[in-house]
Each structure stands twice: as structure tokens, then as C-alpha cells.
Design a protein around this motif. Structure first.
Motif, PDB file in Angstrom:
ATOM      1  N   LEU A  16      34.728  42.788  31.754  1.00 54.95           N
ATOM      2  CA  LEU A  16      35.698  42.357  32.753  1.00 54.95           C
ATOM      3  C   LEU A  16      37.064  42.161  32.105  1.00 54.95           C
ATOM      4  O   LEU A  16      37.184  41.501  31.082  1.00 54.95           O
ATOM      5  CB  LEU A  16      35.243  41.039  33.390  1.00 54.95           C
ATOM      6  CG  LEU A  16      36.283  40.268  34.206  1.00 54.95           C
ATOM      7  CD1 LEU A  16      36.693  41.054  35.443  1.00 54.95           C
ATOM      8  CD2 LEU A  16      35.732  38.897  34.597  1.00 54.95           C
ATOM      9  N   PHE A  17      38.086  42.749  32.721  1.00 54.69           N
ATOM     10  CA  PHE A  17      39.470  42.548  32.311  1.00 54.69           C
ATOM     11  C   PHE A  17      40.226  41.925  33.483  1.00 54.69           C
ATOM     12  O   PHE A  17      40.049  42.345  34.625  1.00 54.69           O
ATOM     13  CB  PHE A  17      40.132  43.876  31.929  1.00 54.69           C
ATOM     14  CG  PHE A  17      39.525  44.537  30.723  1.00 54.69           C
ATOM     15  CD1 PHE A  17      39.991  44.263  29.445  1.00 54.69           C
ATOM     16  CD2 PHE A  17      38.474  45.435  30.869  1.00 54.69           C
ATOM     17  CE1 PHE A  17      39.430  44.875  28.332  1.00 54.69           C
ATOM     18  CE2 PHE A  17      37.903  46.051  29.765  1.00 54.69           C
ATOM     19  CZ  PHE A  17      38.379  45.763  28.492  1.00 54.69           C
ATOM     20  N   LYS A  40      51.941  36.496  44.058  1.00 55.53           N
ATOM     21  CA  LYS A  40      51.288  36.803  42.794  1.00 55.53           C
ATOM     22  C   LYS A  40      49.775  36.863  43.007  1.00 55.53           C
ATOM     23  O   LYS A  40      49.222  36.181  43.881  1.00 55.53           O
ATOM     24  CB  LYS A  40      51.638  35.762  41.747  1.00 55.53           C
ATOM     25  CG  LYS A  40      51.358  34.326  42.150  1.00 55.53           C
ATOM     26  CD  LYS A  40      51.953  33.360  41.159  1.00 55.53           C
ATOM     27  CE  LYS A  40      51.755  31.908  41.624  1.00 55.53           C
ATOM     28  NZ  LYS A  40      52.381  30.947  40.691  1.00 55.53           N
ATOM     29  N   TYR A  41      49.120  37.689  42.238  1.00 54.42           N
ATOM     30  CA  TYR A  41      47.672  37.834  42.373  1.00 54.42           C
ATOM     31  C   TYR A  41      47.099  38.379  41.077  1.00 54.42           C
ATOM     32  O   TYR A  41      47.838  38.686  40.126  1.00 54.42           O
ATOM     33  CB  TYR A  41      47.321  38.751  43.548  1.00 54.42           C
ATOM     34  CG  TYR A  41      47.756  40.200  43.371  1.00 54.42           C
ATOM     35  CD1 TYR A  41      46.858  41.170  42.926  1.00 54.42           C
ATOM     36  CD2 TYR A  41      49.060  40.601  43.653  1.00 54.42           C
ATOM     37  CE1 TYR A  41      47.242  42.489  42.771  1.00 54.42           C
ATOM     38  CE2 TYR A  41      49.460  41.917  43.499  1.00 54.42           C
ATOM     39  CZ  TYR A  41      48.551  42.858  43.054  1.00 54.42           C
ATOM     40  OH  TYR A  41      48.954  44.163  42.891  1.00 54.42           O
ATOM     41  N   ARG A  42      45.781  38.472  41.027  1.00 54.17           N
ATOM     42  CA  ARG A  42      45.112  39.022  39.854  1.00 54.17           C
ATOM     43  C   ARG A  42      44.301  40.263  40.234  1.00 54.17           C
ATOM     44  O   ARG A  42      43.778  40.356  41.340  1.00 54.17           O
ATOM     45  CB  ARG A  42      44.166  37.982  39.239  1.00 54.17           C
ATOM     46  CG  ARG A  42      44.860  36.826  38.569  1.00 54.17           C
ATOM     47  CD  ARG A  42      43.883  35.741  38.163  1.00 54.17           C
ATOM     48  NE  ARG A  42      43.302  35.082  39.335  1.00 54.17           N
ATOM     49  CZ  ARG A  42      42.436  34.076  39.256  1.00 54.17           C
ATOM     50  NH1 ARG A  42      42.044  33.628  38.080  1.00 54.17           N
ATOM     51  NH2 ARG A  42      41.955  33.530  40.355  1.00 54.17           N
ATOM     52  N   VAL A  43      44.220  41.189  39.291  1.00 56.10           N
ATOM     53  CA  VAL A  43      43.342  42.346  39.430  1.00 56.10           C
ATOM     54  C   VAL A  43      42.180  42.154  38.453  1.00 56.10           C
ATOM     55  O   VAL A  43      42.389  42.086  37.239  1.00 56.10           O
ATOM     56  CB  VAL A  43      44.071  43.668  39.135  1.00 56.10           C
ATOM     57  CG1 VAL A  43      43.087  44.837  39.221  1.00 56.10           C
ATOM     58  CG2 VAL A  43      45.235  43.874  40.091  1.00 56.10           C
ATOM     59  N   PHE A  44      40.969  42.033  38.990  1.00 55.53           N
ATOM     60  CA  PHE A  44      39.766  41.904  38.172  1.00 55.53           C
ATOM     61  C   PHE A  44      39.149  43.292  38.025  1.00 55.53           C
ATOM     62  O   PHE A  44      38.632  43.845  38.993  1.00 55.53           O
ATOM     63  CB  PHE A  44      38.767  40.970  38.841  1.00 55.53           C
ATOM     64  CG  PHE A  44      39.187  39.528  38.891  1.00 55.53           C
ATOM     65  CD1 PHE A  44      38.741  38.626  37.926  1.00 55.53           C
ATOM     66  CD2 PHE A  44      40.021  39.064  39.896  1.00 55.53           C
ATOM     67  CE1 PHE A  44      39.113  37.296  37.973  1.00 55.53           C
ATOM     68  CE2 PHE A  44      40.395  37.735  39.952  1.00 55.53           C
ATOM     69  CZ  PHE A  44      39.950  36.841  38.987  1.00 55.53           C
ATOM     70  N   ASP A  71      44.002  36.447  47.438  1.00 54.19           N
ATOM     71  CA  ASP A  71      44.831  37.647  47.307  1.00 54.19           C
ATOM     72  C   ASP A  71      44.400  38.534  46.136  1.00 54.19           C
ATOM     73  O   ASP A  71      44.965  39.610  45.931  1.00 54.19           O
ATOM     74  CB  ASP A  71      46.309  37.270  47.134  1.00 54.19           C
ATOM     75  CG  ASP A  71      46.860  36.549  48.345  1.00 54.19           C
ATOM     76  OD1 ASP A  71      46.694  37.070  49.468  1.00 54.19           O
ATOM     77  OD2 ASP A  71      47.439  35.461  48.185  1.00 54.19           O
ATOM     78  N   ASP A  72      43.427  38.074  45.368  1.00 56.27           N
ATOM     79  CA  ASP A  72      42.997  38.828  44.195  1.00 56.27           C
ATOM     80  C   ASP A  72      42.198  40.064  44.593  1.00 56.27           C
ATOM     81  O   ASP A  72      41.600  40.118  45.668  1.00 56.27           O
ATOM     82  CB  ASP A  72      42.166  37.942  43.266  1.00 56.27           C
ATOM     83  CG  ASP A  72      42.989  36.820  42.651  1.00 56.27           C
ATOM     84  OD1 ASP A  72      44.224  36.961  42.595  1.00 56.27           O
ATOM     85  OD2 ASP A  72      42.403  35.803  42.233  1.00 56.27           O
ATOM     86  N   VAL A  73      42.203  41.052  43.704  1.00 55.68           N
ATOM     87  CA  VAL A  73      41.597  42.356  43.976  1.00 55.68           C
ATOM     88  C   VAL A  73      40.508  42.647  42.948  1.00 55.68           C
ATOM     89  O   VAL A  73      40.665  42.335  41.760  1.00 55.68           O
ATOM     90  CB  VAL A  73      42.670  43.461  43.930  1.00 55.68           C
ATOM     91  CG1 VAL A  73      42.043  44.847  44.069  1.00 55.68           C
ATOM     92  CG2 VAL A  73      43.714  43.244  45.020  1.00 55.68           C
TER      93      VAL A  73
END
Length: 224
Positions: A16-17, A40-44, A71-73
Motif C-alpha cells: 500500500l502506498f 485535499k484528499y489521499r490516493v491509496f 474524499d479519499d480514493v
């Protein structure tokens, strides 16, 4: 979130990054200083190989994913020959709980068995010209007393058939007749063209661009 660094977590088979995307402003009316703000959000991003985790490393990956915000993806990079359906169902539960309508999968480069089912779970499903996929029925082994074996197998078969059917038949990737043939032993192997034709793939990475599957099929027709 802006001050946090990108991070990664590895298990036996998956990595996982986490990438942090800062808030972005898009001008709507420069003169009046009106902007459209993207939060702002994170991409997993999870690189998926075989589903056969037997240690606690998978717990760390899943726990980090469960910390996702609204909001994360989730981005899945699949190169899997399959494995334990039970483990794949954990990813299904995670998507339903934390990444509903915000999951992208890349078939980079193969998705067989559970790997194919995971690919089907995503909202946006991206392949490459030489990606390939395979659906088949599950394999299993049970030991114990005769009555226990029978009740276990009957229960498990009922649950798994419903699970497979929801991902493959209800989404139109196999017909009911094809699915029934799959249950009695037929394997369905598909190349990029077949995945596009069946709408399993929504997009294709082609010559440096991500194009819609139907456009890719038209390009292949023009070249033939």
C-alpha cells in the motif's frame, strides 16, 4: 494533511502506498476572484498479487485503508493469479464501507480467479492492450465428520455463488448460462478486446493515453 509525507505499508503479497493531494483552486471568475476549490484528499494505491496472506501484515494494510476519509480514493494495481476468496471478500467489504464509488482498478497485468473478481469490484476498470483475465469456480477443501462436511460445503457454496453472481452476472460480464457453465467447470479466459466487448474494462491505456473501451474497439476495427 498537506504537511504529511507519502507513506507505504507492505504485507506478504500486497503493498500500500498513500499519496497526499493538496487542496487545489480552479479559477471560475478571475476578475471577481471566484475560485472552485477541490478539497485535499489521499490516493491509496494497493499493488495486489496472490490472495494468500497468513501473517499480520495484511492487517496493517487494511487498517490503514479503513482510516480513509469521504474524499479519499482507492486505486488497485492488480497482477494476481488468484487465491483465497475469503481474503478477496475483505477487500470487497472495505470498498463497500470506505470507497463506494471511489475505486479505480488497473489490470496490470493479469487478473485470474479472485484477481478477476477484485477487478470487477471497481467503478473504473482500466486495462492495457495485453492484459488478460480469467473467471472460474472456486476450489476448496474440507475435513471433519460427514455431516459437518456436508453442512459446511452446502453453506459455503450458497454464499460464494451469490457473491460471484453479484460481481459477474448482475453486472453483465457473463450471461446466466455462461455462469452456470462456469459452476460446473468451464474457465473463461479473456484478452483486452474481449474485456472491452463485455464492458468488463471501461478504459484502456493505449499509446500513452487512457481512452474509453468502446473507442479502443473502434481503433482495432480500423486497423483490421
Amino acid at each position: 494533511m498537506d504537511n504529511k509525507k507519502n507513506s507505504d505499508i507492505s504485507s506478504e503479497e500486497h503493498t500500500l502506498f498513500v499519496k497526499y493531494i493538496a487542496e487545489q483552486k480552479k479559477p471560475v471568475d478571475r476578475a471577481r476572484k471566484i475560485y472552485e476549490v477541490s478539497p485535499k484528499y489521499r490516493v491509496f494505491t494497493v499493488y495486489i498479487e496472490k490472495f494468500k496472506e497468513f501473517k499480520r501484515g495484511l492487517h496493517a494494510v487494511l487498517n490503514e485503508l479503513r482510516a480513509a476519509g469521504p474524499d479519499d480514493v482507492l486505486e488497485l494495481r492488480i497482477n494476481s493469479s488468484g487465491g483465497l476468496v475469503n481474503e478477496g471478500k475483505q477487500f470487497y467489504n472495505l470498498i463497500e464501507e470506505k470507497f463506494h464509488k471511489r475505486t479505480v482498478a488497473y489490470l496490470d497485468n493479469r487478473g485470474y480467479s479472485m484477481g478477476a473478481l477484485l477487478f470487477c469490484m471497481a467503478d473504473r476498470r482500466v486495462i492495457y492492450p495485453y492484459s488478460d483475465l480469467m473467471f472460474h469456480n472456486y476450489s476448496s477443501g474440507v475435513s471433519g465428520k460427514g455431516g459437518e462436511i456436508l453442512s459446511h460445503v452446502t453453506h459455503k457454496d450458497k454464499i460464494l455463488i451469490k457473491f460471484f453472481q453479484s460481481l459477474i452476472v448482475k453486472r453483465g460480464f457473463l450471461t446466466q448460462d455462461e455462469f452456470e457453465n462456469m459452476l460446473i467447470g468451464k474457465d473463461y479466459w479473456m484478452d483486452a478486446q474481449e474485456m472491452c466487448r463485455r464492458k468488463i474494462a471501461t478504459h484502456v491505456i493505449y499509446k500513452g493515453r487512457q481512452i474509453k473501451a468502446r473507442k479502443y474497439l473502434k481503433l482495432l476495427e480500423q486497423q483490421s
